[in-house]
Design an enzyme around this catalytic site. Structure first.
Site, PDB file in Angstrom:
ATOM      1  CG  PHE A 139      -4.527   1.666   7.051  1.00 55.74           C
ATOM      2  CD1 PHE A 139      -5.782   1.798   7.629  1.00 55.74           C
ATOM      3  CD2 PHE A 139      -4.444   1.592   5.662  1.00 55.74           C
ATOM      4  CE1 PHE A 139      -6.928   1.843   6.845  1.00 55.74           C
ATOM      5  CE2 PHE A 139      -5.588   1.651   4.873  1.00 55.74           C
ATOM      6  CZ  PHE A 139      -6.833   1.773   5.463  1.00 55.74           C
ATOM      7  CG  ASP A 224       0.691  -2.909   3.699  1.00 61.82           C
ATOM      8  OD1 ASP A 224       0.888  -2.393   2.581  1.00 61.82           O
ATOM      9  OD2 ASP A 224      -0.372  -2.786   4.334  1.00 61.82           O
ATOM     10  CE  LYS A 253      -2.903   4.353  -0.282  1.00 66.42           C
ATOM     11  NZ  LYS A 253      -2.944   3.467   0.875  1.00 66.42           N
TER      12      LYS A 253
HETATM   13  C1  LIG Z   1      -3.803   2.434   1.435  1.00 61.58           C
HETATM   14  C2  LIG Z   1      -3.181   1.304   2.136  1.00 61.58           C
HETATM   15  C3  LIG Z   1      -3.789   0.029   2.134  1.00 61.58           C
HETATM   16  C4  LIG Z   1      -5.134  -0.213   1.510  1.00 61.58           C
HETATM   17  O1  LIG Z   1      -5.124  -0.047   0.132  1.00 61.58           O
HETATM   18  P1  LIG Z   1      -6.528   0.094  -0.650  1.00 61.58           P
HETATM   19  O2  LIG Z   1      -6.131   0.164  -2.091  1.00 61.58           O
HETATM   20  O3  LIG Z   1      -7.201   1.305  -0.126  1.00 61.58           O
HETATM   21  O4  LIG Z   1      -7.307  -1.143  -0.343  1.00 61.58           O
HETATM   22  C5  LIG Z   1      -3.121  -0.993   2.755  1.00 61.58           C
HETATM   23  N1  LIG Z   1      -1.932  -0.803   3.348  1.00 61.58           N
HETATM   24  C6  LIG Z   1      -1.324   0.382   3.370  1.00 61.58           C
HETATM   25  C7  LIG Z   1       0.008   0.524   4.018  1.00 61.58           C
HETATM   26  C8  LIG Z   1      -1.927   1.485   2.775  1.00 61.58           C
HETATM   27  O5  LIG Z   1      -1.341   2.680   2.813  1.00 61.58           O
END
Ligand SMILES: *Cc1c(COP(=O)(O)O)cnc(C)c1O
Length: 408
Positions: A139, A224, A253
């Site tokens: 994700f 990420d 986050k």
């Molecule tokens: C939550 C998340 C995203 C997206 O972040 P947003 O602030 O919702 O755009 C991307 N990568 C990972 C691994 C995430 O957990």
């Protein structure tokens, strides 16, 4: 305290129905606790999806926000500001990175990372080197580009447009990664622990191999760390556990502790490819966001704070193993630091939502992952031991309501 008289039904009346929020409406938070309109208390094991890493309304974050609120709010990137410089210096001093680009969310941080990787490849090689490799079940956010890069087709196929040049391979499968990478690959993007995919940590050998294989093919390695970053795993960033440095890292986050901010960290050599005007965002480096994030990183990056995260991890894992054995609803926990997932046993599959609702009735907030049927725990990193034990006791009561203890 200012309150209104809205009800949950007003959500359905007023908001685009892209979420299905809980029946109650929280109005106040302090530390690891929140209270709803009726004054009912909940222990928060979610931190707003791994965001409020220092709990709700941490006094030093509140002070940083108020102080900056009286000084300077926003100017755009036609000017730099002291807060963005301070935060960048702190991140550079604490990580592999030499340079930082700021934005407002995780998806935007990944968008910047992927665009940078593409720009590097186009500058150095040409338009033939534009393939991106990602992992199944990964994700990376909800922009059209990042849903296509992410490995969950339920987020991309509804929109009917496929971004070309993206290849997905099974996570933790070194042979599959080796197979797919070629001279055409510009980037490999991986989460050190897949969060939305069900809390699945990468194998150390997998990330080491990804590092070696990307080097062989002159491809950029992107981690990420939007969910795993800022102390969540017991290190400032999870790559430190693995001893594998990426070329680009994305953070969001927890970075703002509840104030929206995202960041892309990279090396000096790659950063050169984003000259003036190549990429940008109006709010990037906003002084309010940077003042709060600077306070978050200052508090979290201390070794005794990170040791505290690891101590809480031990407490959580032990207690969740006991609950797993006593109620037989979920299997033993997995994860890293305070990012913990408990997969539901087959007979409880599809019932994660019921369990999350019962837990809320008992006064504890959990995250649910409907796809992989995993209960996810991402409590504040500084949660008090008493709150951990009380939250778990409430969870035990919720479990007892669906499954009598098999092993009391
Ligand atoms: C939550 C998340 C995203 C997206 O972040 P947003 O602030 O919702 O755009 C991307 N990568 C990972 C691994 C995430 O957990």
């Amino acid at each position: 305290m200012k309150t209104y008289n809205y009800k949950r039904d007003d959500f359905d009346r007023l908001l685009v129905p892209s979420y299905a929020p809980a029946a109650f409406i929280p109005v106040r938070g302090k530390g690891a606790k929140v209270w709803d309109q009726a004054g009912k208390e909940y222990i928060d094991f979610t931190s707003g999806i791994a965001v409020s890493c220092l709990g709700h309304c941490h006094p030093e974050l509140v002070a940083a926000l108020k102080e900056q609120g009286d000084q300077l709010w926003h100017l755009s990137n036609a000017f730099t500001n002291e807060r963005v410089l301070r935060l960048a210096e702190r991140l550079v001093a604490s990580t592999f990175a030499d340079k930082v680009f700021f934005c407002n969310s995780g998806a935007e941080a990944n968008e910047a990372a992927l665009k940078l990787a593409l720009k590097v490849a186009v500058d150095n090689v040409g338009a033939d080197k534009t393939e991106i490799v990602s992992a199944s079940q990964s994700f990376h956010g909800r922009t059209l580009f990042t849903v296509n890069v992410g490995g969950q087709s339920k987020y991309s196929t509804p929109f009917g447009v496929a971004v070309p040049g993206i290849k997905q391979v099974p996570f933790n499968d070194i042979a599959a990664l080796r197979e797919v990478i070629s001279a055409k690959t510009c980037a490999v993007i991986l989460e050190p622990v897949q969060g939305e995919g069900g809390v699945i940590p990468a194998d150390p050998d997998y990330l080491k191999a990804a590092r070696a294989i990307t080097r062989e093919h002159d491809a950029v390695l992107i981690f990420d760390e939007v969910q795993t970053g800022v102390g969540r795993t017991g290190q400032l960033y999870a790559y430190e556990h693995y001893g594998v440095e990426p070329d680009i890292l994305t953070s969001a986050k927890g970075l703002g502790g509840g104030f929206p901010i995202g960041a892309m960290l990279t090396t000096a050599a790659l950063a050169e490819h984003f000259g003036p005007g190549t990429h940008g965002t109006t709010y990037g480096g906003n002084p309010l966001a940077c003042a709060v994030a600077d306070t978050v990183v200052r508090l979290v990056a201390q070794e005794d704070f990170l040791a505290g995260v690891r101590a809480r991890e031990t407490l959580f894992l032990g207690a969740l193993c006991e609950l797993s054995a006593r109620y037989g609803v979920f299997a033993a926990p997995r994860g890293l630091g305070l990012l913990i997932g408990c997969p539901l046993h087959d007979e409880w599959r599809g019932q994660a939502k019921t369990l999350v609702n019962l837990a809320a009735e008992e006064g504890v907030l959990l995250l649910l992952q409907a796809g992989p049927d995993v209960l996810r725990f991402a409590p504040p990193l500084n949660i008090a031991q008493a709150d951990i034990l009380e939250g778990l006791a409430r969870l035990a009561r919720a479990l007892g309501r669906i499954a009598p203890p098999t092993n009391p």
